[in-house]
Design a protein around this motif. Sequence first.
Motif, PDB file in Angstrom:
ATOM      1  N   LEU A  84      38.517 -14.182 -29.796  1.00  0.00           N
ATOM      2  CA  LEU A  84      37.170 -13.916 -29.298  1.00  0.00           C
ATOM      3  C   LEU A  84      37.140 -12.633 -28.474  1.00  0.00           C
ATOM      4  CD1 LEU A  84      34.210 -14.696 -28.874  1.00  0.00           C
ATOM      5  CD2 LEU A  84      34.956 -16.158 -26.965  1.00  0.00           C
ATOM      6  N   ALA A  85      38.138 -12.432 -27.622  1.00  0.00           N
ATOM      7  CA  ALA A  85      38.182 -11.229 -26.791  1.00  0.00           C
ATOM      8  C   ALA A  85      38.220  -9.971 -27.651  1.00  0.00           C
ATOM      9  CB  ALA A  85      39.396 -11.277 -25.860  1.00  0.00           C
ATOM     10  N   LYS A  86      39.018  -9.986 -28.714  1.00  0.00           N
ATOM     11  CA  LYS A  86      39.105  -8.808 -29.590  1.00  0.00           C
ATOM     12  C   LYS A  86      37.750  -8.526 -30.238  1.00  0.00           C
ATOM     13  CE  LYS A  86      42.394  -6.855 -30.436  1.00  0.00           C
ATOM     14  NZ  LYS A  86      43.015  -5.627 -29.882  1.00  0.00           N
ATOM     15  N   GLU A  87      37.051  -9.565 -30.672  1.00  0.00           N
ATOM     16  CA  GLU A  87      35.736  -9.371 -31.289  1.00  0.00           C
ATOM     17  C   GLU A  87      34.712  -8.879 -30.268  1.00  0.00           C
ATOM     18  OE1 GLU A  87      35.121 -13.204 -33.047  1.00  0.00           O
ATOM     19  OE2 GLU A  87      36.083 -12.618 -34.911  1.00  0.00           O
ATOM     20  N   LEU A  88      34.810  -9.364 -29.048  1.00  0.00           N
ATOM     21  CA  LEU A  88      33.847  -8.968 -28.026  1.00  0.00           C
ATOM     22  C   LEU A  88      34.011  -7.516 -27.605  1.00  0.00           C
ATOM     23  CD1 LEU A  88      33.798 -12.165 -25.787  1.00  0.00           C
ATOM     24  CD2 LEU A  88      31.952 -11.345 -27.261  1.00  0.00           C
ATOM     25  N   ILE A  89      35.252  -7.059 -27.446  1.00  0.00           N
ATOM     26  CA  ILE A  89      35.409  -5.650 -27.061  1.00  0.00           C
ATOM     27  C   ILE A  89      34.943  -4.739 -28.193  1.00  0.00           C
ATOM     28  CG2 ILE A  89      37.273  -6.132 -25.431  1.00  0.00           C
ATOM     29  CD1 ILE A  89      39.198  -4.822 -27.466  1.00  0.00           C
ATOM     30  N   SER A  90      35.104  -5.189 -29.430  1.00  0.00           N
ATOM     31  CA  SER A  90      34.605  -4.404 -30.566  1.00  0.00           C
ATOM     32  C   SER A  90      33.078  -4.364 -30.553  1.00  0.00           C
ATOM     33  CB  SER A  90      35.109  -5.011 -31.882  1.00  0.00           C
ATOM     34  OG  SER A  90      36.516  -5.082 -31.909  1.00  0.00           O
ATOM     35  N   LEU A  91      32.442  -5.506 -30.317  1.00  0.00           N
ATOM     36  CA  LEU A  91      30.989  -5.567 -30.264  1.00  0.00           C
ATOM     37  C   LEU A  91      30.445  -4.768 -29.091  1.00  0.00           C
ATOM     38  CD1 LEU A  91      28.261  -6.676 -31.179  1.00  0.00           C
ATOM     39  CD2 LEU A  91      28.793  -8.802 -29.962  1.00  0.00           C
ATOM     40  N   ASP A  92      31.124  -4.824 -27.952  1.00  0.00           N
ATOM     41  CA  ASP A  92      30.671  -4.053 -26.797  1.00  0.00           C
ATOM     42  C   ASP A  92      30.761  -2.561 -27.079  1.00  0.00           C
ATOM     43  OD1 ASP A  92      29.596  -4.398 -24.137  1.00  0.00           O
ATOM     44  OD2 ASP A  92      31.451  -3.554 -23.355  1.00  0.00           O
ATOM     45  N   ASP A  93      31.806  -2.153 -27.795  1.00  0.00           N
ATOM     46  CA  ASP A  93      31.954  -0.749 -28.169  1.00  0.00           C
ATOM     47  C   ASP A  93      30.847  -0.318 -29.132  1.00  0.00           C
ATOM     48  OD1 ASP A  93      33.505   1.818 -28.576  1.00  0.00           O
ATOM     49  OD2 ASP A  93      33.601   0.995 -30.604  1.00  0.00           O
ATOM     50  N   ILE A  94      30.621  -1.103 -30.170  1.00  0.00           N
ATOM     51  CA  ILE A  94      29.625  -0.740 -31.182  1.00  0.00           C
ATOM     52  C   ILE A  94      28.229  -0.668 -30.574  1.00  0.00           C
ATOM     53  CG2 ILE A  94      28.480  -1.572 -33.292  1.00  0.00           C
ATOM     54  CD1 ILE A  94      31.300  -2.739 -34.054  1.00  0.00           C
ATOM     55  N   SER A  95      27.940  -1.559 -29.623  1.00  0.00           N
ATOM     56  CA  SER A  95      26.612  -1.606 -29.009  1.00  0.00           C
ATOM     57  C   SER A  95      26.423  -0.577 -27.909  1.00  0.00           C
ATOM     58  CB  SER A  95      26.353  -3.001 -28.428  1.00  0.00           C
ATOM     59  OG  SER A  95      27.168  -3.229 -27.287  1.00  0.00           O
ATOM     60  N   GLY A  96      27.503   0.096 -27.517  1.00  0.00           N
ATOM     61  CA  GLY A  96      27.410   1.022 -26.394  1.00  0.00           C
ATOM     62  C   GLY A  96      27.269   0.309 -25.065  1.00  0.00           C
ATOM     63  N   GLY A  97      27.887  -0.887 -24.946  1.00  0.00           N
ATOM     64  CA  GLY A  97      27.869  -1.623 -23.678  1.00  0.00           C
ATOM     65  C   GLY A  97      26.589  -2.381 -23.436  1.00  0.00           C
ATOM     66  N   ARG A  98      26.087  -3.082 -24.460  1.00  0.00           N
ATOM     67  CA  ARG A  98      24.826  -3.818 -24.320  1.00  0.00           C
ATOM     68  C   ARG A  98      24.987  -5.320 -24.535  1.00  0.00           C
ATOM     69  NH1 ARG A  98      21.099  -2.375 -28.405  1.00  0.00           N
ATOM     70  NH2 ARG A  98      22.652  -1.219 -29.622  1.00  0.00           N
ATOM     71  N   VAL A  99      26.193  -5.842 -24.384  1.00  0.00           N
ATOM     72  CA  VAL A  99      26.459  -7.236 -24.744  1.00  0.00           C
ATOM     73  C   VAL A  99      26.613  -8.122 -23.514  1.00  0.00           C
ATOM     74  CG1 VAL A  99      28.059  -8.796 -25.932  1.00  0.00           C
ATOM     75  CG2 VAL A  99      27.579  -6.530 -26.880  1.00  0.00           C
ATOM     76  N   THR A 100      25.988  -9.286 -23.569  1.00  0.00           N
ATOM     77  CA  THR A 100      26.200 -10.363 -22.602  1.00  0.00           C
ATOM     78  C   THR A 100      26.749 -11.558 -23.353  1.00  0.00           C
ATOM     79  OG1 THR A 100      24.425  -9.658 -21.121  1.00  0.00           O
ATOM     80  CG2 THR A 100      25.092 -11.966 -20.998  1.00  0.00           C
ATOM     81  N   LEU A 101      27.802 -12.151 -22.823  1.00  0.00           N
ATOM     82  CA  LEU A 101      28.376 -13.350 -23.441  1.00  0.00           C
ATOM     83  C   LEU A 101      27.842 -14.586 -22.736  1.00  0.00           C
ATOM     84  CD1 LEU A 101      30.456 -14.583 -25.488  1.00  0.00           C
ATOM     85  CD2 LEU A 101      32.009 -14.726 -23.519  1.00  0.00           C
ATOM     86  N   GLY A 102      26.952 -15.304 -23.405  1.00  0.00           N
ATOM     87  CA  GLY A 102      26.624 -16.648 -22.944  1.00  0.00           C
ATOM     88  C   GLY A 102      27.729 -17.583 -23.381  1.00  0.00           C
ATOM     89  N   ILE A 103      28.219 -18.404 -22.476  1.00  0.00           N
ATOM     90  CA  ILE A 103      29.380 -19.244 -22.788  1.00  0.00           C
ATOM     91  C   ILE A 103      29.220 -20.613 -22.152  1.00  0.00           C
ATOM     92  CG2 ILE A 103      30.715 -18.301 -20.832  1.00  0.00           C
ATOM     93  CD1 ILE A 103      33.199 -18.535 -22.712  1.00  0.00           C
ATOM     94  N   GLY A 104      29.542 -21.655 -22.936  1.00  0.00           N
ATOM     95  CA  GLY A 104      29.432 -23.021 -22.452  1.00  0.00           C
ATOM     96  C   GLY A 104      30.571 -23.875 -22.977  1.00  0.00           C
ATOM     97  N   ALA A 105      30.596 -25.125 -22.550  1.00  0.00           N
ATOM     98  CA  ALA A 105      31.696 -26.019 -22.909  1.00  0.00           C
ATOM     99  C   ALA A 105      31.578 -26.580 -24.315  1.00  0.00           C
ATOM    100  CB  ALA A 105      31.774 -27.174 -21.906  1.00  0.00           C
ATOM    101  N   GLY A 106      30.421 -26.439 -24.951  1.00  0.00           N
ATOM    102  CA  GLY A 106      30.227 -27.005 -26.282  1.00  0.00           C
ATOM    103  C   GLY A 106      29.740 -28.437 -26.199  1.00  0.00           C
ATOM    104  N   PRO A 167      33.858  -4.271 -14.877  1.00  0.00           N
ATOM    105  CA  PRO A 167      35.228  -4.402 -15.392  1.00  0.00           C
ATOM    106  C   PRO A 167      35.306  -5.108 -16.739  1.00  0.00           C
ATOM    107  CG  PRO A 167      34.833  -6.053 -13.714  1.00  0.00           C
ATOM    108  CD  PRO A 167      33.613  -5.167 -13.730  1.00  0.00           C
ATOM    109  N   ARG A 168      34.222  -5.745 -17.167  1.00  0.00           N
ATOM    110  CA  ARG A 168      34.118  -6.345 -18.491  1.00  0.00           C
ATOM    111  C   ARG A 168      32.641  -6.636 -18.739  1.00  0.00           C
ATOM    112  NH1 ARG A 168      32.518 -11.194 -16.949  1.00  0.00           N
ATOM    113  NH2 ARG A 168      33.691 -12.501 -15.508  1.00  0.00           N
ATOM    114  N   LEU A 169      32.329  -7.053 -19.966  1.00  0.00           N
ATOM    115  CA  LEU A 169      30.956  -7.447 -20.262  1.00  0.00           C
ATOM    116  C   LEU A 169      30.599  -8.694 -19.442  1.00  0.00           C
ATOM    117  CD1 LEU A 169      31.269 -10.132 -22.286  1.00  0.00           C
ATOM    118  CD2 LEU A 169      31.697  -8.366 -23.985  1.00  0.00           C
ATOM    119  N   PRO A 170      29.331  -8.866 -19.078  1.00  0.00           N
ATOM    120  CA  PRO A 170      28.956  -9.987 -18.211  1.00  0.00           C
ATOM    121  C   PRO A 170      29.018 -11.336 -18.925  1.00  0.00           C
ATOM    122  CG  PRO A 170      27.030  -8.681 -18.807  1.00  0.00           C
ATOM    123  CD  PRO A 170      28.217  -7.937 -19.318  1.00  0.00           C
ATOM    124  N   PHE A 171      29.407 -12.356 -18.154  1.00  0.00           N
ATOM    125  CA  PHE A 171      29.390 -13.742 -18.614  1.00  0.00           C
ATOM    126  C   PHE A 171      28.129 -14.426 -18.077  1.00  0.00           C
ATOM    127  CE2 PHE A 171      34.309 -14.511 -18.804  1.00  0.00           C
ATOM    128  CZ  PHE A 171      34.413 -13.553 -19.790  1.00  0.00           C
TER     129      PHE A 171
END
Length: 300
Positions: A84-106, A167-171
């Motif tokens: 997931l981390a590898k995919e997120l840094i790729s998405l953050d790069d492609i978007s130019g730093g426009r990504v927020t990760l919503g995250i929950g326990a499922g 320091p990273r995309l927001p959670f």
Amino acid sequence: MSLRLSTVILPVRPWREGGRDQWLRAERLGFHTAYTYDHLSWRTFRDGPWFGALPTLTAAAAATERMRLGTLVTSPNFRHPVTLAKELISLDDISGGRVTLGIGAGGDGFDATVLGQEAWTPRERADRFAEFVPLLDRLLTEGAVTHQGTFYSADEARTIPGCVQTPRLPFAVAGNGPRGLKLAAQHGQAWVTTGDPRVFENGTPADSLEAIRGQLAKLDKALADAGRNSESIEKILLTGFTPERNTMLDSVDAFVDFAGRHRELGFTELAIHAPIPDSDFAADEDVFEKIATEGLAQLG
């Protein structure tokens, strides 16, 4: 207190058959963020088209320019922190730093068993989430990570060059129990709720407000325990799961009334679903667009 308006675009339309247009429209309408659900299938949409969240967001990142993008929410149900981390840094790069990760326990829906495993108990979901979030945090902020945990491991996992956002995309952490709130307080730049499911079907709007007020009080306590104040975290309401679910998008006035009540509670962002005909998210498209362009202005 200022309030932002975002939208949720469920990944049910092929990209070339209206999918791309939805994301472009969301940016044109001025939504702060356009989110999508991160499931393999979901509820009544299980037997119809449903596309992957991260590829969809990648396509949206390439098609849009200003609007933020995100998940509501990603969970450990079928994801591992390292991949997931590898995919997120790729998405953050492609978007130019426009990504927020919503995250929950499922939860215990289709995602919980689709890989062939038994559904996790609520306690195991909480245990996994408590390990998943801190490890993902490390993976997105450190160049190389080694971790041997109860549920997840990493052996010198590289996530170079890291996120565009520092320091990273927001959670945006979803959780209303003690452990979820603690994770939000420790790792979240935002907290997400859908309200209280106990009043979803048979409660009143007043019941829902009181229940959410209690959630916010517990969040404030968790923040204080973590050395933070209430203003240090964004508060997002994913709408459509409170007693007003069938009426709040009926008119601009209905939305303004709903939004005003929740702004008074302290929410900084509301996320409304883009209409889907013949579903629980059916709504008038013209009213939806008027809410997007006029709703917040009427709040004053």
